[in-house]
Design an enzyme around this catalytic site. Structure first.
Site, mmCIF file in Angstrom:
data_model
loop_
_atom_site.group_PDB
_atom_site.id
_atom_site.type_symbol
_atom_site.label_atom_id
_atom_site.label_comp_id
_atom_site.label_asym_id
_atom_site.label_seq_id
_atom_site.Cartn_x
_atom_site.Cartn_y
_atom_site.Cartn_z
ATOM 1 N N HIS A 242 0.833 -1.200 0.000
ATOM 2 C CA HIS A 242 0.000 0.000 0.000
ATOM 3 C C HIS A 242 0.869 1.252 0.000
ATOM 4 O O HIS A 242 1.273 1.728 1.056
ATOM 5 C CB HIS A 242 -0.908 -0.009 1.233
ATOM 6 C CG HIS A 242 -1.795 -1.215 1.312
ATOM 7 N ND1 HIS A 242 -1.336 -2.452 1.716
ATOM 8 C CD2 HIS A 242 -3.113 -1.389 1.016
ATOM 9 C CE1 HIS A 242 -2.331 -3.328 1.671
ATOM 10 N NE2 HIS A 242 -3.422 -2.722 1.258
ATOM 11 N N HIS B 231 -4.084 3.090 -3.526
ATOM 12 C CA HIS B 231 -4.210 2.507 -2.185
ATOM 13 C C HIS B 231 -3.460 1.190 -2.002
ATOM 14 O O HIS B 231 -2.526 1.122 -1.213
ATOM 15 C CB HIS B 231 -5.695 2.312 -1.851
ATOM 16 C CG HIS B 231 -5.924 1.521 -0.613
ATOM 17 N ND1 HIS B 231 -5.757 2.052 0.645
ATOM 18 C CD2 HIS B 231 -6.264 0.213 -0.417
ATOM 19 C CE1 HIS B 231 -5.998 1.119 1.553
ATOM 20 N NE2 HIS B 231 -6.300 0.000 0.938
ATOM 21 N N GLU C 270 -17.985 -4.186 23.909
ATOM 22 C CA GLU C 270 -17.106 -5.359 24.011
ATOM 23 C C GLU C 270 -15.897 -5.229 23.088
ATOM 24 O O GLU C 270 -14.780 -5.591 23.452
ATOM 25 C CB GLU C 270 -17.881 -6.643 23.675
ATOM 26 C CG GLU C 270 -19.030 -6.966 24.620
ATOM 27 C CD GLU C 270 -20.301 -6.217 24.260
ATOM 28 O OE1 GLU C 270 -20.319 -5.497 23.228
ATOM 29 O OE2 GLU C 270 -21.286 -6.339 25.016
ATOM 30 N N HIS D 96 -28.434 -15.681 23.815
ATOM 31 C CA HIS D 96 -27.502 -15.491 24.928
ATOM 32 C C HIS D 96 -26.786 -16.781 25.325
ATOM 33 O O HIS D 96 -26.023 -16.786 26.283
ATOM 34 C CB HIS D 96 -28.249 -14.912 26.139
ATOM 35 C CG HIS D 96 -28.546 -13.445 25.989
ATOM 36 N ND1 HIS D 96 -29.242 -12.943 24.924
ATOM 37 C CD2 HIS D 96 -28.210 -12.371 26.758
ATOM 38 C CE1 HIS D 96 -29.338 -11.624 25.047
ATOM 39 N NE2 HIS D 96 -28.720 -11.258 26.146
#
Lengths: 694, 694
Positions: A42, A289, A439, A500
């Site tokens: 890149h 890129h 999280e 869950h």
């Protein structure tokens, strides 16, 4: 768009021939050349951000290239990991000296020019994306976008925590800053949003993110998918937001970083408008890129820079010297003063100094294991999340830098340290961390804390590892000694239902190389699980704990829980066993109950507790043969999780009592009945496998 | 904090005895009672948001309770899935009629009062979190926070796409809205940030999120971790932001939704300040969140509401009737007019009408399979991402509602539809979707699109499934016929290195119940893989495709790729094989090359291509025995991924050539050599396993 760029587009505007420009163009051409030589990589972002990197490193970064492990160095995080050649060029020009895996100086440069020439080749020190531990000067492994952003929040948190605990009047041992370079991709990823929200909440004024706004993503103009006002968003998070309208405007960049350094009440976000592949025919295009520019484009670009067209990997005379000189002029006196001061600190604050000596050496305080509790036999028992909380609370008294928290679930995951204050903007010495319902960021932040010496843990419900797979993986790639505490580990969750109840999650963790996944079977196994986790300074551990109570096994009658240290062990046995029940976690007691019945029925059964496949697989063949003899093929694995992987231990002739579907919402006993996690069913499967009343 | 709430705190302020209040308190008390009866659940949010639910459903939702599958119904998404009793209460009061799994009316209510009494019990229609397909009226499965938010963006996108394609002058078949109720947790999760950024970009004016700002999370006051200005953040995303300072202020709520309905150029975000557990002694406390209030608190709360203290599950006379009446008064005429119009549409636009008939029935157009290309034998071959792109491009011509895109990687994942416009705010009929670098949101959005009839696909690099584990799992839980296109599937990624090389990801997907993970071995297997995916209307498929070219196997010499439909098949064989090589994806050709050498050496070998364990496991035992006879124990699994799971097929006596560590950055050939993915190594392992020159 309030972020409208006014970026200069003609390279010659900047061809002032200054030494600064020479260094910047060196970074650019090294990056182009390395990508071209590798025929992969890149180039565009290093070319665009060379002035940013140069400005941070030569004017701001407090870093001694000869002492890259100086604890109070400023950190530089390249969240746009694909722009690795930017970082490698900077490391090379700075003359950073290599520290080997044992923490010793190797006497070599971290990256020589030859290393740059080996970009992306097997065994080179310049892999496609920067790898922590692999290349000195790389502070964290990046590549997955946004990860570096979250790590940098963890590093800034660690600095604040270390400062709060160890700085004393006359001893400012910690006052370093964290610089992060992020791109459009990082900004689009939710993890950076979570991390930024947390950093703003915590008022981490030692944290500076540079957002490379180049309006280009892989599919083309970012306007295809992304036209929010990022600066305003960061204001909403409580950050100080600064715009630099041209990445080549060194004065504006310098002023922005000066403002960052002067800001004491919030993190700083610098929006830098840049042109990807700057100066090349592909400037401003997605084509700059992720692929080499091509020889002809490189030639044209070098022309535009006023660079020798045919020179490859050219570092003009004086460039490296000036770059390194700027860094050492600032870094060496600071590092020397720090070391002198730290020597004095040993006299005035010997206990704290001893802690720091351990911290910096990744050691634990002598005798820390004595803190590990033991639990008495108890048929009613205790949930492993609860025993885990007790063990953790005992451990932190011995290891004060064992810190962490939960993603808004501490009351459930039991990871709160009782009586300890929270880590908040008004108390950076607190040790209960509130990561919020984030999280993914928690994972990245905990990794960042571990990268800055802390033994960090992060906790949530096991099913929500789904939200933090990426940082769990990165903790394993980076060999960080973090502890992931995952509770509510199975259909034992009960009424909360299938969304869950983890099923595939044990397989997911166990399949992750270098991660020790431990699902302890009772409170005493929990204590050893934490012992195992703490002993592993360079490997992450996932503790997989139950919501529901587990009987505390009679260790007089059955084998010691110490067997956990080997990953798996014979817990209950018969002479010449004809059947082996293998279980983990909440199913260990089920296996024992079934074993007792089987023995009553005259069946020579064995129970193997196998809490850690990772540790078990590392044992010698003879030990493994003693636990699971190849000759005994009637084997049943019992686990309230998915089946995949268990065939390793039960083979083609065994059986599994596991989950093959998602769970359901109901009280646990009903679910255990429905899915066969009962003594009756274990007996039935056992007898069928042995060909008795099949 | 600009979001400072001015919420009323005394219940009696609102005890006006109006029918509206009676209905709202009915929702509250049903929720309290159900949670108490289950001794498990979340009472506080339904109590706080009862006025919001009541207002949306009785005043705005265009929904005929007797026709819950009316395609143009407004959607209501409860992103705070733990507040399921709010939704269940609304479904009950609305008198929604049940549609069974075959799409027929069962003649029963979706949820009777008895169903509410069975909250969280085994086999009840009222599981802990709302489950799509399980309970009529539940538009998506929620629980993992933020998921519903992302689904709702997908639903709003689908509506815009359907409107663009199928609405014609005089025929507004699609003009429905999507209402989403989200909480602090949803707002903290990065997935909602990603989804909101995308929704703002796409100017989805048919989308309304209600943000329940109650300042309480599980660990306590949200100020512990979350004090950003959420409203300002949404302004930065380009949303219309409205504040309602009191969740009990029906007039303000109504005005806010009126504003939403009148807004035509952006999505609407309504910040509603509420008090969790409103009216109870635990009001405003985290204790009201996730546990029953307790009998005494319930009594006191009912007192405060002016409710009969001892009444359980009380629906006062007239409440359900009024609620349902409000909905049918609005919904039935709209639904009837729509149906009449759609009948006319069949006459005027028969082809489009036929498409819609298929769409609504989850059918594919007759003869769609004819579009599947076949590929000629080609030793040089084609990357499976490329052949996948060709197959996809052929398929969309037959199935125009097969739409999707990539997380800013379409040029690499090859999922662009050639010549098709992009789906953008100025062209909702486009079929190339630009999700941005937002894998997690992409997953949720694709699920939402599938929930609104589209056959949707989402694509990224395989390693970035780490960012979208949660929606992949939910697609399996919801049994959605989505296609996940994951490319760059192994160390075949090469130079990008370990952060970009999937290892554990195949195990992770294969362990997910109900997900068909297919890793095809050549271009013709790719075509069958897409066929398999398309045929599965109610099961997600993950296509795992290579970056690098794979030889197109000679199907005259070896078996037909149609074997893929059975998950695994004998590709090359010998009489009485003594050794079986099992491979998937890029390793199939390696297995064939090794097989040819083995046969030359006089070893009776077989090659099994096993692209889909999921399909293979569903075959009859006799078929499986014919492919992998129990008697042949010398088996070698070859896969450039982790080992876990392969023991199922190689047993205790076989071997695996798989990855046991993370990969490295280097050209692929070097990596294959390093890790043993060479013909030489397969031969060596084979001979060792057979005890020949071991």
């Amino acid at each position: 768009m309030s972020d409208a760029p006014t970026v200069s587009t003609t390279p010659d505007l900047h061809e002032d021939g200054s030494p600064e420009r020479l260094a910047i163009d060196t970074i650019r051409t090294l990056s182009m050349d390395a990508v071209q030589a590798a025929n992969s990589g890149h180039p565009g972002t290093p070319m665009a951000l060379a002035p940013v990197g140069h400005t941070i490193w030569t004017k701001f970064l407090r870093y001694d290239p000869a002492t890259p492990d100086w604890p109070n160095r400023d950190r530089f995080v390249l969240s746009v990991g694909h722009a690795s050649m930017l970082l490698y060029s900077l490391i090379h020009l700075a003359g950073i000296e290599e520290i080997d895996k044992d923490g010793k100086k190797s006497g070599k440069l971290a990256l020589s020019l030859d290393d740059l020439k080996g970009f992306r080749q097997l065994n080179s020190k310049t892999p496609g994306h920067p790898e922590y531990r692999h290349t000195t000067g790389v502070e964290t492994t990046t590549g997955p976008l946004g990860a570096g952003c979250s790590n940098s929040v963890g590093m800034a948190i660690a600095e604040r925590w270390l400062a709060a605990r160890y700085n004393k009047p006359g001893f400012t041992l910690f006052d370093h800053d964290v610089y992060t370079v992020a791109g459009d991709g990082c900004m689009m990823e939710g993890v950076s949003a979570e991390a930024a929200s947390l950093a703003g909440h915590l008022k981490l004024s030692n944290l500076c993110w540079v957002y490379d706004s180049n309006h280009i993503s892989i599919e083309g103009d970012t306007a295809l998918a992304f036209d929010e006002d990022v600066g305003k968003r960061f204001e909403a998070y409580g950050w100080n937001v600064i715009h630099v309208n041209d990445a080549n405007d060194i004065a504006a960049l310098t002023a922005a970083f000066d403002t960052f350094r002067a800001t004491t009440d919030k993190p700083t976000f610098i929006v830098v408008h840049s042109i990807i592949g700057w100066g090349s025919p592909r400037a401003g295009s997605e084509k700059a890129h992720g692929e080499p520019l091509g020889e002809e484009n490189i030639r044209l670009t070098k022309q535009a820079y006023g660079w020798p067209e045919d020179a490859k990997f050219l570092v003009p005379d004086g460039v490296a010297e000036a770059f390194k000189g700027a860094m050492t002029d600032r870094g060496v006196p600071l590092r020397e003063a720090w070391q002198a001061n730290f020597a004095k600190y040993h006299d005035e604050h010997p206990e704290l100094a001893a802690e720091l000596d351990d911290l910096f050496a990744s050691k634990l305080p002598k005798g820390w294991e004595a803190a590990l509790p033991t639990f008495d036999t108890d048929a009613k028992g205790i949930a492993s999340r609860d025993s885990g909380g007790k063990v953790l609370n005992a451990l932190v008294k011995q290891v004060p830098w064992l810190v962490g928290g939960a993603a808004d679930l501490a009351p459930s995951t039991k990871t709160d340290i009782k009586g300890a204050p929270s880590f908040e903007a008004d108390n950076y010495g607190g040790s209960n961390f509130h990561f919020g319902v984030r999280e993914h960021a928690m994972g990245g932040v905990v990794n960042g804390m571990a990268l800055s010496y802390l033994r960090a843990y992060g906790s949530t419900f096991f099913v929500f590892t789904d939200y933090m797979r990426a940082p769990v993986r990165l903790s394993a790639i980076m060999e960080l000694g973090v502890v992931w505490v995952f509770t509510h580990d199975s259909i034992g969750v009960g009424e909360d239902g299938p969304t869950h109840q983890p099923i595939e999650h044990l397989a997911m963790l166990r399949a992750t190389p270098g991660l020790d996944t431990i699902r302890p079977g009772d409170a005493n196994e929990v204590a050893y699980a934490w012992k195992a986790a703490m002993e592993e300074g360079d490997q992450p551990t996932a503790l997989v704990l139950s919501r529901q109570a587990l009987p505390t096994i009679d260790r007089e009658k059955y084998a010691s829980a110490e067997g956990l240290m080997k990953g798996g062990y014979v817990l209950a046995d018969s002479e010449n066993p004809e059947l082996i029940l293998i279980a983990t976690g909440s199913e260990v007691s089920l296996a024992i109950a079934a074993y007792e019945k089987l023995v009553e029925q005259g069946i020579a059964a064995r129970v193997v507790s196998l809490p850690s496949w990772h540790r078990y697989e590392a044992q010698e063949a003879a030990y493994k043969e003693s636990v699971l003899p190849k000759s005994v093929r009637a084997r049943i694995a019992i686990e309230q999780g998915g089946e995949i992987g268990w065939d390793r231990y039960v083979g083609l002739d065994g059986a599994t009592i596991t989950m093959s579907t998602f769970g359901a919402s109901a009280p646990l006993a009903k679910l255990q009945d429905k899915y066969g996690f009962t003594v009756e069913n274990v007996l039935k499967v056992s007898r069928a496998l042995l060909g008795k009343d099949a």
